[in-house]
Design a protein around this motif. Structure first.
Motif, PDB file in Angstrom:
ATOM      1  N   VAL A 206       0.860  -1.191   0.000  1.00 40.59           N
ATOM      2  CA  VAL A 206       0.000   0.000   0.000  1.00 40.59           C
ATOM      3  C   VAL A 206       0.894   1.239   0.000  1.00 40.59           C
ATOM      4  O   VAL A 206       2.113   1.145   0.174  1.00 40.59           O
ATOM      5  CB  VAL A 206      -0.912   0.035   1.252  1.00 40.59           C
ATOM      6  CG1 VAL A 206      -1.947  -1.074   1.220  1.00 40.59           C
ATOM      7  CG2 VAL A 206      -0.076  -0.024   2.526  1.00 40.59           C
ATOM      8  N   LYS A 211      -0.458  12.317   5.471  1.00 37.22           N
ATOM      9  CA  LYS A 211      -1.811  12.822   5.259  1.00 37.22           C
ATOM     10  C   LYS A 211      -1.923  14.302   5.634  1.00 37.22           C
ATOM     11  O   LYS A 211      -2.660  15.064   4.997  1.00 37.22           O
ATOM     12  CB  LYS A 211      -2.807  11.990   6.078  1.00 37.22           C
ATOM     13  CG  LYS A 211      -4.269  12.317   5.797  1.00 37.22           C
ATOM     14  CD  LYS A 211      -5.188  11.317   6.467  1.00 37.22           C
ATOM     15  CE  LYS A 211      -6.639  11.549   6.082  1.00 37.22           C
ATOM     16  NZ  LYS A 211      -7.106  12.885   6.410  1.00 37.22           N
ATOM     17  N   THR A 220      -4.488  14.417  -3.303  1.00 37.09           N
ATOM     18  CA  THR A 220      -5.112  13.116  -3.049  1.00 37.09           C
ATOM     19  C   THR A 220      -4.160  12.019  -3.496  1.00 37.09           C
ATOM     20  O   THR A 220      -3.386  12.193  -4.458  1.00 37.09           O
ATOM     21  CB  THR A 220      -6.441  12.952  -3.823  1.00 37.09           C
ATOM     22  OG1 THR A 220      -6.192  13.233  -5.204  1.00 37.09           O
ATOM     23  CG2 THR A 220      -7.490  13.907  -3.281  1.00 37.09           C
ATOM     24  N   PRO A 221      -4.192  10.878  -2.807  1.00 38.13           N
ATOM     25  CA  PRO A 221      -3.301   9.783  -3.195  1.00 38.13           C
ATOM     26  C   PRO A 221      -3.579   9.339  -4.631  1.00 38.13           C
ATOM     27  O   PRO A 221      -4.741   9.336  -5.063  1.00 38.13           O
ATOM     28  CB  PRO A 221      -3.644   8.669  -2.207  1.00 38.13           C
ATOM     29  CG  PRO A 221      -4.354   9.334  -1.081  1.00 38.13           C
ATOM     30  CD  PRO A 221      -5.044  10.523  -1.658  1.00 38.13           C
ATOM     31  N   THR A 223      -4.367   7.142  -7.844  1.00 33.87           N
ATOM     32  CA  THR A 223      -4.985   5.838  -8.111  1.00 33.87           C
ATOM     33  C   THR A 223      -4.351   5.175  -9.331  1.00 33.87           C
ATOM     34  O   THR A 223      -4.528   3.978  -9.540  1.00 33.87           O
ATOM     35  CB  THR A 223      -6.498   5.974  -8.354  1.00 33.87           C
ATOM     36  OG1 THR A 223      -6.704   6.847  -9.470  1.00 33.87           O
ATOM     37  CG2 THR A 223      -7.198   6.551  -7.137  1.00 33.87           C
ATOM     38  N   ALA A 350      -3.325   4.189   1.377  1.00 32.76           N
ATOM     39  CA  ALA A 350      -4.102   4.063   0.137  1.00 32.76           C
ATOM     40  C   ALA A 350      -3.577   2.871  -0.656  1.00 32.76           C
ATOM     41  O   ALA A 350      -2.420   2.463  -0.489  1.00 32.76           O
ATOM     42  CB  ALA A 350      -3.964   5.339  -0.696  1.00 32.76           C
ATOM     43  N   VAL A 441      -7.694  -1.414   4.876  1.00 38.14           N
ATOM     44  CA  VAL A 441      -7.414  -1.136   3.453  1.00 38.14           C
ATOM     45  C   VAL A 441      -7.077  -2.433   2.729  1.00 38.14           C
ATOM     46  O   VAL A 441      -7.581  -2.706   1.629  1.00 38.14           O
ATOM     47  CB  VAL A 441      -6.258  -0.122   3.312  1.00 38.14           C
ATOM     48  CG1 VAL A 441      -5.834   0.019   1.853  1.00 38.14           C
ATOM     49  CG2 VAL A 441      -6.676   1.232   3.878  1.00 38.14           C
TER      50      VAL A 441
END
Lengths: 496, 475
Positions: A206, A211, A220-221, A223, A350, A441
């Motif tokens: 991960v 943060k 934002t992390p 994707t 994430a 997660v």
């Protein structure tokens, strides 16, 4: 997974009986020769277990071994921490040559492939719910695993040991406790007809990220890897300190293999031409990441380490010199930012970036265990009983999750019925309960996990693709040369 | 010979006394839930009265400080010169409570608390000899005494004095110690046997709420640990104290000791523990830590902290005893003021006395001495009014400690000590440097006070500093 179930079906059909679900094949000749009288509770037996558990995990292991030894008073379990995965593998390979190997070991399917060059690993099929020995029992002392005290058949405390007959093999109920995704990994080595490993604890990779920094700058992390590239550029704009990098990746091996899986490019195969990674698609991502490295977008554990001083990217995350660390959920505790002398920040978790978010792929890691064949069948039976006890034990699975962030190998519904576990998972946060967040997660993405083919040489293939990344990032070889040398090495080693 | 006969006669009397009262006495004061099995309870303490006209020696006293359940140091309200060093080290007659000064035995801390709570606030305290002499034990310093007190709130009258020695026996806090062989032997023995028959505290199976020992590990005070530290290496221990500081994956635990007027402590490495244990080890909390003592570069620490969040009731778990209220206040004496001279090797000593019990149950004192610096190792201290010296002050350039500073300071008497900082960071990644210790003209700032943890490095004591906020500079 589909491939494996298919292989299992074929193997069973060949002998005329179809297995149900992911269990073994009825009617097959037993792999293990049960001694007359079954397990002998009057004969002292000592079994050995090699692993790479750190101190956090060993305390819990010791406590559960003590309980197991109460349940089976003639069994003694000795265990040894060999430091890391390679230490376990290399020690056992050496010991197999001398015939002095452990009874149980932490393993990946790759390792089983290496051990089974010497045909050393026990197939567990005979001990499955529909295996050869599902009608045999063993006297078992009833012990409450939470209190380590004797109990009677109703579960009430008892001053004296109460012994009952319990099945040696899995009952169907016990077998059904496992998360099938992890259970089926036991068939990974070979043609899929035999189970060689049981899952002990599981993890995946991960992103651990700062943060507080992300929130402050409305980031934002990522994707996808494209988003990662754009995010790196943005972070370099925000933080112009040249010593700082946006992200770190602990394992070049995992990075390479994950990219192959995500983009569907060949890596290895258990059959035919085994080493398939030298192709244009794979060279393309290595080339792309080299360009990123030139822009100081990332570092790796290898790049950050000097001499004997190993630096993990979690160290750099906590030092504030990078903002994202990609590593194993099993190492979550190393990403906690708890020391009051450090710059405080909350840690977020994430999933790893994807090439195609609609079809995500995340590597399945974490220890499984295998049992070695032994001339003393009592040792084999004792080993089986121990592995069965530990891996179907929700309390132990909870403790492993709590201490390091490993995911339990039992079904979520089983674990969620266990209040100690379910209450703990609810506490997930970005500081003291980061391990709970990692488990959350990880379990949310368990349907995305993949494992690579296991065969004699697969462990070396993994090492070599990691070296490709290291050599290219370290400017010691060109992309083409690194791929060529890796392939040449493997073909020379495993040409037969 | 007379004494032996006296013991035998006392035993017979006690047996005769106890048997009937256990079955038929109406005098049944409330007893706490400590495992007692007998509802018919005689308050022997209430029956025994102090005879102010007897031949024994008597002296009114106030508490100087408490040691444990059966030893207290008193200040005489008069006639101080009668006693060694002008105060009274009282060893209670007839009772032997479990140890709590070094190794902590089950019920030892509770017995100590009982004595403390009983005498603290007492209206009056009188110590009495067993005969017409002030008798001392084999140390020639400790007086063998009966302790009489008037409970807080009671009228100051002779009939209201209660005998603490027998009260300890009656409540099951102590074992026999020549219990029948003295002037109150019959009553003392009856009280003891009643406690035994009732299975009170040390005679029963009740859990001692103040004892955190267990199978395989020793409960020990931080003072006992510090004075016997080499004996505990590689041994699991259980210690209690306040968390005073937290840095570099360690916390520091300490507890103040009245007898020596010193706080004792040790570093606790918690490493990569997660979850509740991290919150338990927060600064300001009073905790019990179970772990293993290890030696590291000539200093000692507790590591392998025992805590299993999945099994919170495990006896071997480290525990939160008292949570810090509001601000991280620590109600002992943290950050005690020290001088650089105090911490110079060999200049100041700390003496402490422990009790060693041999195989026959006989107690002998064990007097030990430590360098002051060694005694207060790992405790929080404050150093005041020092100036930074050029000589020896530097910043580490390479490795993991790059940016850490060693700052040599000198007090007004010329005594030097080193302040060793970690890599201290400002908001963001910027590190504090030696420039932050200088005035605009380049001269060193004068340090009004600095808080740190006593540390030892290459043959000298130094202070470990974890934050720039530990420094207060003079205007």
């Amino acid at each position: 997974m589909k491939k494996k179930i298919g292989a299992l079906f074929i193997a069973c059909a060949m002998i005329g009986t179809v297995a149900v679900g992911f269990s073994g094949c009825r009617g097959a000749a037993p792999d293990f020769e049960m001694p007359e009288g079954g397990f002998d509770i009057n004969k002292p037996v000592t079994i050995t277990f090699y692993h790479s558990m750190g101190a956090n995990l060993r305390t819990s292991l010791d406590e559960h071994i003590a309980i197991f030894e109460q349940m089976f008073p003639n069994i003694t379990v000795e265990h040894t921490n060999l430091g890391d995965w390679n230490g376990v593998r290399d020690t056992i390979i050496t010991e197999l040559q001398g015939g002095n190997h452990p009874n149980i070991a932490y393993c990946y399917a790759d390792h089983v492939a290496d051990y089974n060059v010497a045909n050393a690993v026990l197939s567990l099929n005979d001990f499955l719910a529909d295996g050869a020995y599902n009608d045999l029992t063993v006297p078992t002392v009833l012990v409450d695993v939470e209190t380590a005290e004797y109990v009677d058949e109703e579960g009430n405390p008892s001053d004296e040991a109460v012994t009952v007959e319990r099945p040696i093999a899995f009952t169907q109920e016990e077998q059904d406790m496992y998360n099938p995704i992890y259970f089926e990994e036991g068939y990974e080595f070979g043609d899929g007809s035999k189970m060689y490993t049981l899952p002990w604890a599981k993890s995946t990779e991960v992103i651990f990220y700062n943060k507080t920094f992300f929130d402050e700058h409305e980031l934002t992390p990522p994707t996808t890897w494209d988003e990662m590239e754009a995010l790196c550029a943005r972070i370099k704009e925000i933080d112009t300190n040249s010593a700082h990098v946006p992200f770190g990746y602990d394992s070049e091996e995992n990075w390479f293999i994950t990219m192959c899986e995500q983009q569907g490019s060949p890596y290895t195969s258990a059959t035919g031409d085994k080493f398939l990674f030298d192709n244009a698609e794979n060279k393309a991502f290595v080339t792309r990441f080299k360009e990123w490295q030139d822009k100081k977008y990332f570092t790796t554990s290898t790049l950050a380490s000097t001499g004997t001083n190993t630096v993990y990217t979690s160290n750099l995350l906590l030092d504030g010199t990078l903002y994202m660390s990609i590593g194993s959920t099993g190492g979550t505790s190393y990403n906690q930012n708890l020391s009051e002398d450090k710059v405080p920040f909350q840690v977020g978790i994430a999933p790893v970036p994807q090439i195609d978010p609609a079809h995500p792929k995340m590597i399945s890691q974490g220890p499984s265990v295998c049992i070695f064949k032994d001339e003393d069948p009592q040792k084999v039976l004792a080993s089986w009983l121990f592995v069965k006890f530990m891996t179907t034990n929700p309390l132990y699975q909870t403790e492993v999750a709590m201490s390091n962030g490993y995911m339990p190998v039992l079904k979520q519904e089983i674990m969620n019925e266990f209040p100690t576990y379910s209450n703990w998972v609810q506490k997930a946060n970005g500081s003291t309960y980061l391990t709970a967040q990692a488990v959350q997660v990880g379990m949310a993405h368990e349907s995305d996990y993949f494992v690579s083919p296991a065969f004699h040489g697969s462990s070396d293939a993994r090492d070599q693709v990691g070296k490709i990344m290291q050599q290219v990032f370290g400017n010691t070889k060109t992309v083409d040369q690194a791929f060529k040398d890796a392939l040449d090495y493997l073909r020379a080693q495993f040409s037969a | 010979m007379k004494k032996h006969l006296k013991i035998f006669a006392s035993l017979l009397c006690a047996v005769a006394l106890v048997i009937p009262v256990l079955v038929g006495c109406d005098n049944t004061p409330d007893t706490p839930d400590v495992g007692g099995e007998n509802d018919e309870f005689v308050d022997y303490v209430d029956k025994l009265k102090l005879d102010m006209n007897s031949e024994t020696k008597k002296q009114e006293v106030t508490v100087k400080f408490f040691i444990d359940g059966d030893t207290t140091h008193f200040n005489p309200t008069s006639n101080a010169s009668t006693f060694v060093n002008n105060y009274i080290k009282a060893r209670y007659l007839a009772v032997n409570t479990p140890e709590s000064t070094g190794d902590v035995e089950k019920w030892g801390k509770s017995a100590s608390n009982f004595t403390h709570d009983t005498l603290d606030g007492a209206e009056k305290i009188i110590v009495e000899s067993d005969d017409d002499h002030w008798n001392v034990d084999s140390t020639s310093e400790r007086y063998l005494l009966w302790i009489w007190y008037i409970p807080k709130g009671k009228a100051v009258a002779d009939e209201n004095y209660r005998n603490l020695n027998i009260e300890l026996l009656q409540n099951g806090y102590g074992r026999a110690s020549k219990t029948a062989d003295n002037r109150y032997g019959e009553t003392a023995l009856a009280a003891l046997m009643q406690a035994q028959a009732s299975k009170l505290r040390i005679y029963g199976n009740a859990k001692d709420p103040n004892w955190f020992g267990g199978d395989g590990y020793a409960a020990v005070t931080l003072k006992g640990l510090r004075f016997h530290i080499a004996d505990y290496v590689q041994r699991p221990v259980s210690v209690s104290g306040y968390i005073t500081a937290k840095f570099e994956s360690s916390v520091y635990i300490e507890e103040y000791d009245e007898e020596t007027d010193v706080s004792y402590g040790i570093a606790v490495y918690y490493g990569y523990k997660t979850g509740a244990i991290v919150e338990i080890l927060s600064v300001g909390n009073y905790v019990n830590v179970v772990g293993t003592v290890g030696e590291f570069n000539g200093t000692y620490q507790i590591s392998g902290v025992s805590y299993n969040e999945a099994r919170p009731t495990l006896v071997s778990n480290s525990k939160l005893i008292e949570k810090a209220e509001g601000e991280k206040s620590i109600p002992t004496k943290p950050f005690a003021e020290v001088s650089a001279a105090d911490l110079a090797v060999g200049t100041r000593k700390v003496d402490a006395e422990f009790t060693v019990t041999n195989e026959d149950g006989e107690e002998t004192p064990d007097k030990l001495t430590l360098d002051y610096g060694a005694a207060i190792m790992d405790t929080s201290v404050t150093l005041k009014n020092v100036t930074i010296q050029d000589d020896g002050t530097y910043t580490t350039k390479n490795g993991e400690s790059a940016g850490a500073m060693s700052i040599v300071v000198k007090d007004e008497n010329g005594n030097q000590i080193t302040l060793r900082t970690i890599v201290m960071k400002k908001d963001g990644d910027e590190k504090y440097t030696l420039d932050d210790f200088k005035n605009a003209d380049g001269s060193w700032k004068k340090i009004k006070s600095v808080k740190g943890i006593v540390d030892y490095y290459e043959g000298a004591y130094q202070l470990a500093i974890w934050s720039y906020s530990c420094f207060e500079f003079a205007d």
